[in-house]
Design a protein around this motif. Sequence first.
Motif, PDB file in Angstrom:
ATOM      1  N   UNK A  71       0.829  -1.211   0.000  1.00 13.21           N
ATOM      2  CA  UNK A  71       0.000   0.000   0.000  1.00 13.21           C
ATOM      3  C   UNK A  71       0.864   1.262   0.000  1.00 13.21           C
ATOM      4  N   UNK A  72       2.172   1.111   0.092  1.00 12.61           N
ATOM      5  CA  UNK A  72       3.048   2.277   0.162  1.00 12.61           C
ATOM      6  C   UNK A  72       2.822   3.190  -1.046  1.00 12.61           C
ATOM      7  N   UNK A  73       2.571   4.452  -0.760  1.00 11.01           N
ATOM      8  CA  UNK A  73       2.368   5.445  -1.807  1.00 11.01           C
ATOM      9  C   UNK A  73       0.919   5.637  -2.232  1.00 11.01           C
ATOM     10  N   UNK A  74       0.024   4.769  -1.785  1.00 13.78           N
ATOM     11  CA  UNK A  74      -1.381   4.921  -2.169  1.00 13.78           C
ATOM     12  C   UNK A  74      -2.038   6.053  -1.383  1.00 13.78           C
ATOM     13  N   UNK A  75      -2.997   6.691  -2.004  1.00 19.81           N
ATOM     14  CA  UNK A  75      -3.752   7.776  -1.384  1.00 19.81           C
ATOM     15  C   UNK A  75      -4.908   7.188  -0.571  1.00 19.81           C
ATOM     16  N   UNK A  76      -5.038   7.516   0.716  1.00 27.23           N
ATOM     17  CA  UNK A  76      -6.127   6.961   1.531  1.00 27.23           C
ATOM     18  C   UNK A  76      -7.524   7.214   0.961  1.00 27.23           C
ATOM     19  N   UNK A  80     -10.154   4.321  -0.059  1.00 26.96           N
ATOM     20  CA  UNK A  80     -11.496   4.254   0.514  1.00 26.96           C
ATOM     21  C   UNK A  80     -12.565   4.172  -0.576  1.00 26.96           C
ATOM     22  N   UNK A  81     -12.415   4.987  -1.612  1.00 26.49           N
ATOM     23  CA  UNK A  81     -13.372   4.946  -2.723  1.00 26.49           C
ATOM     24  C   UNK A  81     -13.333   3.595  -3.426  1.00 26.49           C
ATOM     25  N   UNK A 145      -0.338   3.573   8.663  1.00 28.73           N
ATOM     26  CA  UNK A 145       0.406   4.813   8.867  1.00 28.73           C
ATOM     27  C   UNK A 145       0.335   5.686   7.616  1.00 28.73           C
ATOM     28  N   UNK A 146       0.122   6.986   7.830  1.00 30.81           N
ATOM     29  CA  UNK A 146       0.045   7.945   6.726  1.00 30.81           C
ATOM     30  C   UNK A 146       1.098   9.027   6.946  1.00 30.81           C
ATOM     31  N   UNK A 147       1.809   9.372   5.885  1.00 31.37           N
ATOM     32  CA  UNK A 147       2.777  10.472   5.931  1.00 31.37           C
ATOM     33  C   UNK A 147       2.616  11.317   4.678  1.00 31.37           C
TER      34      UNK A 147
END
Length: 226
Positions: A71-76, A80-81, A145-147
């Motif tokens: 999932x690294x680099x994916x937009x939350x 979700x969509x 985790x989100x950064x």
Amino acid sequence: MTALQTMTQEYVFFDVDDTLISIKSMLSFQVFWYQRTGDDEGRRAYEQDLHQHLHPGASWEFLNRLYYRHFKGRCPLEVRAMGRAWFDELRHGQVPFYHPRPLDELRAHQRAGREVVFVSGSFPALLEPIAQELQVQHLLSTRLEVHQGRYTGEILPPQTIGSGKVEALTQFLEAQGAVPEHCFAYGDDVSDFPMLSAVGQPTVVSGGRELEAKARAMGWRVIAPA
């Protein structure tokens, strides 16, 4: 039993994949994601990891962490969509989405006034549509985790697999002022054994890895998916 004990809310902790629903949500979602995004390079790396590490004796904790590294680099927001689109397609597909017997039991608990809690190594984008449909208010699931607006590929504790489910369950009950002895839990896999052992009323859904024999040895209740 004291008056305080009689007033204690009873909770019902449900594993989701292969316990309540008939598919492994995380694996199904990745196929859906790569089909929709056309990320062939990401798909090849993911499939290589599966081929190397997914086997009958695999550690679910290890596989869970490995899975989310993709999932690294994916937009939350995009995830979700996509999770909602995944649910809409799978829910109305040809294969029944829910296991009938566990679903009936979940609804019976709700009618009895008990609160259902999902406890899963899956993630909110997939679990929330299921919870909304079934009127489940509580999710104990993987937090990513989100950064800088993107997933890092790491998960935040507790990891809701194996003994981590007990940690999440215990923290939840302490916050609610409830006790595990008054609670129920459902699971299908040997990784659910710690969670089932932590409550007063465990139920095993047959068909998972190594758990049914343990359950019968413990005198636990075992039900079929259908």
